[in-house]
Design a protein around this motif. Structure first.
Motif, PDB file in Angstrom:
ATOM      1  N   THR A   7       0.825  -1.255   0.029  1.00  0.00           N
ATOM      2  CA  THR A   7       0.181  -0.014   0.098  1.00  0.00           C
ATOM      3  C   THR A   7       0.784   1.316  -0.144  1.00  0.00           C
ATOM      4  OG1 THR A   7      -1.778  -1.295   1.193  1.00  0.00           O
ATOM      5  CG2 THR A   7      -1.639   1.319   1.255  1.00  0.00           C
ATOM      6  N   PHE A   8       0.466   2.239  -0.865  1.00  0.00           N
ATOM      7  CA  PHE A   8       1.214   3.382  -0.892  1.00  0.00           C
ATOM      8  C   PHE A   8       0.652   4.651  -0.536  1.00  0.00           C
ATOM      9  CE2 PHE A   8       3.457   0.197  -3.649  1.00  0.00           C
ATOM     10  CZ  PHE A   8       4.766   0.573  -3.397  1.00  0.00           C
ATOM     11  N   VAL A 111       4.667  11.857 -12.488  1.00  0.00           N
ATOM     12  CA  VAL A 111       5.141  10.487 -12.766  1.00  0.00           C
ATOM     13  C   VAL A 111       6.624  10.394 -12.213  1.00  0.00           C
ATOM     14  CG1 VAL A 111       5.807   8.804 -14.626  1.00  0.00           C
ATOM     15  CG2 VAL A 111       3.434  10.119 -14.830  1.00  0.00           C
ATOM     16  N   ALA A 112       7.239  11.369 -12.658  1.00  0.00           N
ATOM     17  CA  ALA A 112       8.728  11.594 -12.151  1.00  0.00           C
ATOM     18  C   ALA A 112       9.084  11.417 -10.717  1.00  0.00           C
ATOM     19  CB  ALA A 112       9.418  12.706 -13.042  1.00  0.00           C
ATOM     20  N   ASP A 113       8.152  12.241  -9.807  1.00  0.00           N
ATOM     21  CA  ASP A 113       8.340  12.143  -8.611  1.00  0.00           C
ATOM     22  C   ASP A 113       8.217  10.836  -7.970  1.00  0.00           C
ATOM     23  OD1 ASP A 113       8.517  14.890  -8.472  1.00  0.00           O
ATOM     24  OD2 ASP A 113       6.473  15.164  -7.887  1.00  0.00           O
ATOM     25  N   ILE A 114       7.239  10.036  -8.501  1.00  0.00           N
ATOM     26  CA  ILE A 114       7.118   8.778  -7.984  1.00  0.00           C
ATOM     27  C   ILE A 114       8.369   7.798  -8.458  1.00  0.00           C
ATOM     28  CG2 ILE A 114       5.593   6.614  -8.088  1.00  0.00           C
ATOM     29  CD1 ILE A 114       4.430   9.131  -6.655  1.00  0.00           C
ATOM     30  N   PHE A 115       8.832   7.702  -9.721  1.00  0.00           N
ATOM     31  CA  PHE A 115       9.793   6.871  -9.972  1.00  0.00           C
ATOM     32  C   PHE A 115      11.055   7.172  -9.341  1.00  0.00           C
ATOM     33  CE2 PHE A 115       7.033   5.833 -13.438  1.00  0.00           C
ATOM     34  CZ  PHE A 115       7.607   4.416 -13.655  1.00  0.00           C
ATOM     35  N   PHE A 214       2.563   4.871  -9.848  1.00  0.00           N
ATOM     36  CA  PHE A 214       2.341   3.464  -8.894  1.00  0.00           C
ATOM     37  C   PHE A 214       1.949   2.383  -9.839  1.00  0.00           C
ATOM     38  CE2 PHE A 214       1.122   6.755  -5.656  1.00  0.00           C
ATOM     39  CZ  PHE A 214       2.166   6.526  -4.970  1.00  0.00           C
ATOM     40  N   LYS A 215       1.150   2.509 -10.743  1.00  0.00           N
ATOM     41  CA  LYS A 215       0.766   1.420 -11.623  1.00  0.00           C
ATOM     42  C   LYS A 215       1.876   0.751 -12.217  1.00  0.00           C
ATOM     43  CE  LYS A 215      -2.683  -0.535 -14.951  1.00  0.00           C
ATOM     44  NZ  LYS A 215      -3.732  -0.155 -15.634  1.00  0.00           N
TER      45      LYS A 215
END
Length: 263
Positions: A7-8, A111-115, A214-215
């Motif tokens: 879970t995130f 998107v970049a923040d998550i990666f 996340f996906k």
């Protein structure tokens, strides 16, 4: 790499310096964040999204200023309450072309923040820092969001300008007086509507970008986290107090919960 069942926390948008200072990586359910960590992370998210609102506000005001001049130029002695003061088709195209790059930029940044927060391989990290490659589904979402926004804004403007004209003609006002009414309407748009549009669209693109990343990382669930302050609304608190941990699919479209949502 992410494992099934993890879970995130959503939202997960960071700016470089605060993120380093907080040292809050994505965490698993087995080591859930404290309320203080979540609040700290939301403050980082809030700072970033507020900064991203500025180009949206500037663009909206520019578009409405140009539209105002066109509307006033179209007003003449033959105008009636049903007169359309600007070309809606051209306006929708212009608004769409103006907002799409801004929405894309926020989406890519999310998107970049998550990666980057997930510490991917160096080559992947460098690519994401420059410009995350968006898949077909993401591009379709951006295109649809931008076009819908352009249609909604101009449709509302046309309806409200008709009301402005009707009120002026009903009061027996001169063209000069009605022109003043139009000026006043667009002043309101610049002062109020621009901020509403900016906040809503930045949060929408940021949340959708987070979910997309996340996906891609294999996450199955995310947690809804609201803005805890004096402006927190009952709707958002209702989500938080209910089933706030949802699958990626279930979470699509929840944020923004309402206009100017900050969750």
């Amino acid at each position: 790499e992410a494992e099934k069942g993890e879970t995130f926390l959503l939202p997960f948008s960071v700016i470089e310096q605060p993120a380093k200072a907080l040292s809050l990586p994505i965490v698993k359910q087995s080591s859930r964040w404290s309320d203080e960590q979540k609040e700290a992370y939301w403050q980082v998210y809030k700072a970033k999204t507020e900064a991203q609102e500025k180009p949206f506000i500037k663009m909206a005001r520019t578009l409405w200023d140009e539209q105002k001049e066109q509307a006033i130029a179209s007003l003449d002695s033959s105008s009636t309450a049903d007169t359309q003061l600007f070309d809606s088709g051209e306006a929708i195209e212009r608004f769409n072309n103006a907002f799409r790059p801004l929405i894309t930029g926020v989406f890519q940044s999310a998107v970049a923040d998550i990666f980057e927060g997930h510490e991917p391989k160096p080559a992947h990290t460098e690519a994401m820092k420059l410009e995350p490659v968006l898949n077909e589904i993401a591009l379709k979402w951006i295109a649809s969001r931008s076009l819908t926004l352009a249609k909604l804004l101009n449709g509302t403007t046309i309806e409200q300008l008709r009301a402005v004209l009707a009120a002026g003609f009903e009061a027996g006002e001169s063209i000069t007086q009605i022109r003043d009414r139009i000026e006043e309407y667009y002043t309101m748009a610049n002062r109020v509507r621009a901020t509403m549009v900016a906040r809503t669209e930045v949060i929408a693109a940021s949340a959708e970008g987070n979910l997309t990343a996340f996906k891609e990382l294999g996450a199955e669930k995310v947690e809804f986290y609201p803005a805890f302050d004096e402006r927190t609304c009952e709707i958002c608190m209702g989500i938080y107090n209910g089933d706030r941990i949802k699958t990626i699919v279930e979470s699509r479209g929840i944020i923004p919960v309402h206009v100017q949502c900050r969750c």
